[in-house]
Design a protein around this motif. Structure first.
Motif, short mmCIF file in Angstrom:
data_model
loop_
_atom_site.label_atom_id
_atom_site.label_comp_id
_atom_site.label_asym_id
_atom_site.label_seq_id
_atom_site.Cartn_x
_atom_site.Cartn_y
_atom_site.Cartn_z
N UNK A 1 0.84 -1.19 0.00
CA UNK A 1 0.00 0.00 0.00
C UNK A 1 0.88 1.24 0.00
N UNK A 2 0.43 2.23 -0.76
CA UNK A 2 1.21 3.45 -0.82
C UNK A 2 0.96 4.29 0.43
N UNK A 3 2.02 4.83 0.98
CA UNK A 3 1.90 5.66 2.17
C UNK A 3 1.21 6.97 1.81
N UNK A 4 0.37 7.42 2.72
CA UNK A 4 -0.26 8.74 2.55
C UNK A 4 0.66 9.79 3.17
N UNK A 5 1.03 10.77 2.36
CA UNK A 5 1.89 11.85 2.84
C UNK A 5 1.03 12.87 3.60
N UNK A 6 1.39 13.13 4.86
CA UNK A 6 0.57 13.96 5.74
C UNK A 6 1.42 15.06 6.36
N UNK A 7 0.86 16.26 6.45
CA UNK A 7 1.48 17.36 7.19
C UNK A 7 0.62 17.66 8.42
N UNK A 8 1.26 18.06 9.49
CA UNK A 8 0.55 18.39 10.73
C UNK A 8 0.77 19.86 11.05
N UNK A 9 -0.31 20.59 11.25
CA UNK A 9 -0.23 22.00 11.62
C UNK A 9 -0.48 22.12 13.12
N UNK A 10 0.58 22.43 13.86
CA UNK A 10 0.48 22.53 15.31
C UNK A 10 0.97 21.26 15.98
N UNK A 11 2.02 21.38 16.78
CA UNK A 11 2.56 20.22 17.49
C UNK A 11 2.39 20.37 19.00
N UNK A 12 1.23 20.93 19.39
CA UNK A 12 0.91 21.05 20.80
C UNK A 12 0.39 19.73 21.34
N UNK A 13 -0.49 19.80 22.32
CA UNK A 13 -1.00 18.59 22.96
C UNK A 13 -1.65 17.65 21.94
N UNK A 14 -2.58 18.18 21.14
CA UNK A 14 -3.32 17.34 20.20
C UNK A 14 -2.48 17.03 18.96
N UNK B 1 2.63 11.60 16.75
CA UNK B 1 3.15 10.36 17.34
C UNK B 1 2.42 9.14 16.79
N UNK B 2 1.11 9.26 16.61
CA UNK B 2 0.34 8.15 16.06
C UNK B 2 0.69 7.90 14.60
N UNK B 3 0.96 8.97 13.86
CA UNK B 3 1.40 8.82 12.47
C UNK B 3 2.73 8.06 12.41
N UNK B 4 3.64 8.45 13.27
CA UNK B 4 4.96 7.81 13.30
C UNK B 4 4.85 6.33 13.67
N UNK B 5 3.85 5.99 14.47
CA UNK B 5 3.68 4.61 14.90
C UNK B 5 3.09 3.73 13.81
N UNK B 6 2.54 4.36 12.77
CA UNK B 6 1.95 3.61 11.65
C UNK B 6 2.70 3.93 10.37
N UNK B 7 3.95 3.52 10.32
CA UNK B 7 4.82 3.85 9.20
C UNK B 7 4.39 3.16 7.91
N UNK B 8 3.62 2.11 8.00
CA UNK B 8 3.17 1.41 6.80
C UNK B 8 2.11 2.21 6.05
N UNK B 9 1.37 3.05 6.78
CA UNK B 9 0.25 3.77 6.16
C UNK B 9 0.54 5.22 5.89
N UNK B 10 1.40 5.84 6.71
CA UNK B 10 1.56 7.29 6.63
C UNK B 10 3.03 7.71 6.61
N UNK B 11 3.27 8.84 5.97
CA UNK B 11 4.58 9.49 6.00
C UNK B 11 4.39 10.93 6.42
N UNK B 12 5.08 11.35 7.47
CA UNK B 12 4.98 12.72 7.95
C UNK B 12 5.84 13.61 7.07
N UNK B 13 5.20 14.47 6.28
CA UNK B 13 5.91 15.31 5.31
C UNK B 13 6.43 16.60 5.93
N UNK B 14 5.76 17.08 6.94
CA UNK B 14 6.18 18.34 7.54
C UNK B 14 5.25 18.76 8.66
N UNK B 15 5.67 19.77 9.40
CA UNK B 15 4.87 20.27 10.50
C UNK B 15 4.95 21.79 10.55
#
Length: 338
Positions: A30-43, A49-63
């Motif tokens: 399966x192709x990873x979904x490239x995701x960016x996160x706006x805001x690295x506060x509590x939520x 962290x959950x994205x990083x834990x699912x490396x098969x499904x997602x790739x964190x592109x930026x924050x």
């Protein structure tokens, strides 16, 4: 997320095995979904962290962060920027909006959807008043907009209202939509002083350092506007919602009266088409459903014109429940894009 408490039609089950010749072939990756996160506060930090834990499904592109030079606990080569344009230029297919500011959130959502980038948002104040516009923008640019985490945290309120609307015509909603206030009220019923209860909510990560939005009812007002859109297709002006704030004086009165108290958010579609909305405090000892909603939990009850009831409940505040709801929405987008 907690399952919606409505009986659904049973699905057929079974197993189908395809005939094979030769050795079994591995399933395509399966192709990873490239995701960016706006805001690295509590939520946002929890979602990352959950994205990083699912490396098969997602790739964190930026924050998107306030200070890119600050040391972050993020593995890999991830762009950290304070510029929305630079974040979107990193090539994400989806963006998680966990920003605390409504103006920045609105700009992010508008620019992302305008570029065909799907959005998952927990930023209720950014969404309020713009849902029609954002949905049209998403449709025009073949993007998706999801915001379950903006109302109810880990309680599937948006999904429950949509299920009720698919089944008929919603006419009335009653809900506990603010986990922080419900947490404080639960402590008040145990004899804890108001100031101490608020401090405990902050210490548990349920209340912000400045809890005004929760205690004033502004948070509940915004969530009612979103629920009104989902139930009736019409947003309401949060400022016009009759609202009872949780002040020290109100807390003192509640403590003296005793019993279980809840902050209830209410919507009702009148026969003339008007929508009445209010946020108020009520004793819940005799209410079979709401009296059991304790601590940081949220809960919602929808009544349709035919009398059918739809319920849900779940944790309404905190890092993990809200982050999990964001990732659940992201999973829906990932499946839609496959």
């Amino acid at each position: 997320r907690v399952a919606i408490r409505v009986a659904a039609a049973g699905a057929k089950t079974g197993t189908r095995v395809a005939a094979q010749s030769g050795p079994p072939q591995p399933a395509p990756a399966a192709q990873k979904l490239s995701v960016a996160v706006a805001g690295l506060g509590v939520v946002g930090g929890g979602a990352a962290a959950l994205l990083a834990a699912d490396e098969r499904s997602y790739r964190l592109a930026g924050a998107l962060v306030r200070d890119p030079s600050k040391q972050r606990d993020i593995a890999g080569d991830v762009l950290l920027t304070d510029d929305i344009g630079a974040l979107l230029d990193a090539g994400p297919k989806a963006v998680i909006d966990a920003l605390p500011a409504p103006d920045a959130g609105r700009e992010l959502i508008e620019r992302a959807l305008g570029r065909g980038i799907s959005v998952v948002s927990a930023n209720k104040q950014a969404l309020v008043g713009s849902l029609n516009h954002f949905h049209q923008l998403a449709s025009d640019h073949k993007a998706l907009l999801h915001y379950s985490a903006a109302v109810g945290g880990g309680a599937p309120m948006i999904e429950t209202v949509r299920r009720a609307r698919e089944a008929g015509t919603p006419v009335r909603i009653a809900a506990i939509v603010n986990g922080t206030v419900n947490f404080v009220l639960s402590l008040l019923s145990q004899g804890v002083a108001f100031d101490e209860a608020v401090k405990r909510a902050q210490g548990a990560g349920y209340a912000e350092p400045d809890p005004t939005a929760d205690l004033s009812g502004d948070d509940a007002r915004a969530k009612l506007s979103i629920l009104s859109y989902e139930a009736f297709g019409e947003e309401i002006d949060p400022a016009a919602v009759d609202c009872d704030a949780l002040t020290p004086e109100k807390a003192s009165t509640i403590s003296k009266l005793g019993g279980r108290w809840k902050q209830l958010a209410s919507l009702e579609k009148q026969e003339d088409g008007r929508i009445s909305a209010s946020v108020y405090f009520a004793q819940s000892d005799d209410h079979a459903f709401f009296r059991s909603v304790d601590g940081v939990e949220n809960a919602l009850q929808v009544v349709n014109a035919d009398g059918r009831n739809f319920h849900c409940k779940g944790k309404g505040a905190g890092r993990i429940p809200t982050a999990v709801s964001l990732i659940a929405d992201l999973g829906d987008i990932n499946r839609s894009l496959e």
